[in-house]
Design a protein around this motif. Structure first.
Motif, PDB file in Angstrom:
ATOM      1  N   GLN A 347      34.534  48.541  47.997  1.00  0.00           N
ATOM      2  CA  GLN A 347      33.730  48.903  46.831  1.00  0.00           C
ATOM      3  C   GLN A 347      32.243  48.860  47.168  1.00  0.00           C
ATOM      4  O   GLN A 347      31.470  49.692  46.679  1.00  0.00           O
ATOM      5  N   LYS A 352      35.879  54.513  45.989  1.00  0.00           N
ATOM      6  CA  LYS A 352      36.616  54.173  44.779  1.00  0.00           C
ATOM      7  C   LYS A 352      38.111  54.123  45.087  1.00  0.00           C
ATOM      8  O   LYS A 352      38.666  55.073  45.632  1.00  0.00           O
ATOM      9  N   ASN A 384      38.475  49.911  35.139  1.00  0.00           N
ATOM     10  CA  ASN A 384      38.388  51.129  35.942  1.00  0.00           C
ATOM     11  C   ASN A 384      39.512  52.121  35.665  1.00  0.00           C
ATOM     12  O   ASN A 384      39.756  53.034  36.457  1.00  0.00           O
TER      13      ASN A 384
END
Length: 727
Positions: A347, A352, A384
């Motif tokens: 990250q 991602k 997320n």
């Protein structure tokens, strides 16, 4: 709307050059249209300014059809294509639909156009057959095959190749081969499809035979075929034939693209020749990301994470697949903390994660048993956008259960709106590993009431729970229902559960009868279950027999060697102990080293037996001495019989006090706030002395202690363990 449908014939046909220029300009305009209103405006311009019969208009029309806000709108547009261009535009439209995310739309368009009498040609059928195999299945594909024959295209090589692909992709490999054999013209594409079809259906020997037949037919294999056949060699473990293919590639100066590099490396790696795979990789310059990722994956599979990490660190650029391969390798190789560390580093690099990476990270949390890090991952998942995916929810259930929080696991389960058999099975197995047989049975029957059919893994969890709770009759009843009610054939794991069920209850004769009457040859799991039961009940003669049977199947099994050594030591057969340990050294067999982990303030601390490497080791051992003194006042006496080595009893008592879980719990008492729960992960089965030790601490220090050992959870509270001393 009438302006949109204005016939093109109302305008004078432009010249060929003008038509091409017009379509180019309109194509640019069309690519910028983002709303239905804008699309309709472009549509109107196409009708006014373009000769739709001109060949240059076909790509423009197809782009318009694919950009349509709905399939119905696209069909209405198509109906105004002039008849002379209809077939050409339809074929391009079908081809693009078959390649897209909704290939089934190609079949819908075909059905509409066929009923409206649009003429089909030989180029109409390959995209339809491709869509049929991808989206709907072989029923529609077979119907299209019938239409192909009816319209006289059955002998066309282009159509025949598409039919072979459809049947091979649908698993009807015999039909694919029969059709392939009738082809009058077989180019490299058709050979490639047939070879790949055999590979995809697990028929690797047939793929190799067909490759030889192709070479006898003087058809030169392309790189796609070579990649497929190398994959077949690797998956079949046929190293000798794989080397022949490698020699062919070298002798014919075939250019090695990333696919062939990866296929060669995978072939050698899957055949157990990582040295040859590494040698091949070293000869590659510059290193390709795809091939490097393949090497990382293969080193991970054979648990050589240092080699995998070396390749990973040498890469200047890494994509998501490469990061995921490395994280997954750590998660599955007993290095879960490294997996989580790398996940956070990924990250920081701005990569991602996708769902695959998320599942690996959650699996690492479960393996690590680190509740704080698991809760952090859960929060990350929700923030997320991964939290609603059913596979993620199922892994969250498993993660919380393995981190010792059955309550959170059940909460995730209850909030899962659409549960599948994996959801139910994961929750049932969670209760089973925590020794909650009542909830295992309750959820099992509730699952069936909600018409969710249990699978083989579900039954393993239920039988396991019955075994660890001493529910012999209930276990027998559920085992019988596998066949009688659910038509499931018991496997080794289920028979192993039954051996364990009888064995734990002390019914060793019945356990042996299961082994003697089962329709499968006993494997390591079966003999291991009997061996463990004999150890618990002190049935040394039968235990020795079971251990020796196990070693016949797996000569390097460390557990069986240890059990035999312990039996010999128990009866003071020290010469046999010495000979056995000498044999173990010669074979490189070592008893798994015991360790215990405890998580404090998002940091995992690991201890081995008599471990003094921790930076607070002095305080830990002082605390251990203090705890032992206090527990001795309430009757604790170190159990020397847990240490089966040839040393004096006084020394044995010292050794048992240094077990890793005792060090971990004392560290927890030193650092955890009063009244908080102490959670410990143990890689081996907790011994009887440590079990007693934990019960006494939970009562005298008024602390709840949760220990996850190799097979189950123990919840210690107020001097009682959830296993009821039956483990």
């Amino acid at each position: 709307m009438q302006a949109l449908l204005h016939p093109a014939a109302s305008f004078p046909p432009p010249s060929s050059a003008a038509a091409t220029a017009a379509t180019t300009a309109l194509h640019t305009t069309l690519t910028t249209a983002t709303t239905p209103a804008q699309l309709k405006q472009v549509h109107a311009q196409i009708l006014r300014r373009t000769n739709l019969s001109h060949p240059s208009a076909a790509p423009l029309l197809v782009h318009l059809l694919l950009s349509a806000p709905s399939l119905g709108y696209a069909l209405s547009v198509f109906r105004h294509v002039p008849g002379a261009s209809k077939t050409r535009v339809l074929n391009k439209f079908l081809r693009e639909l078959s390649r897209g995310d909704r290939p089934g739309d190609a079949l819908i368009v075909f059905d509409e156009m066929w009923r409206e009498g649009v003429v089909l040609d030989r180029f109409s059928f390959p995209p339809l057959l491709k869509a049929g195999s991808k989206e709907v299945g072989l029923v529609e594909g077979s119907e299209i095959h019938g239409l192909v024959v009816k319209l006289g295209y059955g002998g066309d090589p282009f159509v025949q190749t598409a039919l072979v692909r459809m049947y091979a992709a649908g698993g009807r490999i015999v039909d694919a081969r029969l059709l392939f054999d009738t082809m009058s013209q077989r180019d490299v594409v058709s050979w490639s499809i047939m070879i790949d079809g055999f590979c995809q259906n697990g028929l690797f020997d047939e793929a190799m035979s067909l490759f030889e037949e192709m070479r006898r037919s003087n058809v030169e294999p392309d790189r796609m075929i070579l990649s497929s056949i190398l994959s077949a060699c690797g998956r079949a473990g046929n190293l000798s034939y794989g080397k022949k293919i490698h020699d062919y590639i070298t002798e014919n100066n075939v250019i090695l693209d990333p696919h062939i590099w990866s296929a060669l490396i995978s072939m050698y790696a899957s055949s157990g020749c990582m040295d040859l795979a590494q040698e091949l990789f070293d000869s590659m310059s510059p290193k390709n990301l795809v091939v490097s990722t393949a090497m990382i994956s293969w080193y991970s599979k054979v648990r050589k994470m240092e080699n995998a990490r070396l390749i990973f660190d040498q890469l200047d650029e890494k994509d998501l697949v490469c990061w995921s391969a490395m994280i997954s390798g750590y998660a599955e190789s007993d290095q879960p903390q490294e997996a989580l560390t790398l996940f956070k580093k990924m990250q920081m690099w701005g990569i991602k994660p996708d769902q695959v990476t998320i599942l690996s990270a959650l699996s690492a949390c479960a393996h690590l048993g680190a509740l704080d890090q698991g809760r952090w991952m859960h929060k990350y998942v929700d923030e997320n956008g991964f939290g609603e995916a059913l596979p993620v929810k199922n892994v969250l259930i498993d993660m919380y259960a393995k981190c010792g929080s059955l309550e959170r696991a059940q909460k995730v389960f209850e909030k899962t709106s659409s549960k599948n058999v994996i959801s139910w099975t994961t929750m049932i197995n969670s209760f089973a590993m925590h020794g909650d047989a009542n909830n295992v049975l309750r959820f099992f029957y509730q699952m069936k009431e909600e018409n969710v059919e249990p699978n083989e893994i579900t039954f393993i969890g239920v039988l396991y729970a019955c075994s660890h709770a001493g529910l012999v009759e209930k276990g027998q009843e559920i085992f019988s229902s596998m066949v009688s009610e659910h038509n499931l054939k018991p496997k080794h794991e289920h028979y192993g559960c039954m051996v364990d069920l009888f064995g734990r209850a002390g019914l060793l004769r019945e356990a042996l009868e299961v082994i003697e009457t089962m329709p499968l040859a006993p494997n390591v799991v079966i003999w291991g279950s009997l061996m463990a039961a004999c150890r618990v009940h002190g049935e040394d003669e039968l235990g020795e027999f079971a251990a020796k049977q196990l070693l016949k199947l797996e000569p390097d099994h460390d557990g069986a060697h240890v059990v035999l050594s312990n039996i010999y030591a128990k009866h003071r057969r020290w010469q046999d102990v010495g000979e056995l340990r000498q044999l173990m050294r010669q074979r490189g067999v070592f008893k798994a080293r015991g360790w215990s982990r405890i998580e404090l303030n998002n940091e995992v601390h690991q201890f081995a037996m008599a471990d003094r490497d921790h930076n607070q080791a002095d305080q830990i051992f002082v605390k251990l001495d203090e705890v032992v003194r206090e527990l001795k006042l309430v009757g604790y006496a170190p159990s020397a019989h847990c240490v089966l080595v040839d040393v004096e009893d006084e020394d044995k008592s010292e050794v048992v006090l240094w077990h890793s879980e005792k060090l971990a719990v004392c560290y927890g008492l030193l650092t955890e706030r009063t009244g908080s729960c102490i959670r410990i992960i143990k890689n081996l089965r907790i011994c009887e002395d440590c079990h007693t030790f934990m019960k006494l601490i939970s009562k005298e220090y008024r602390r709840e202690i949760i220990v996850r050992d190799r097979t189950r959870f123990h919840h210690f509270k107020d001097g009682i363990c959830s296993c009821r001393d039956y483990w």
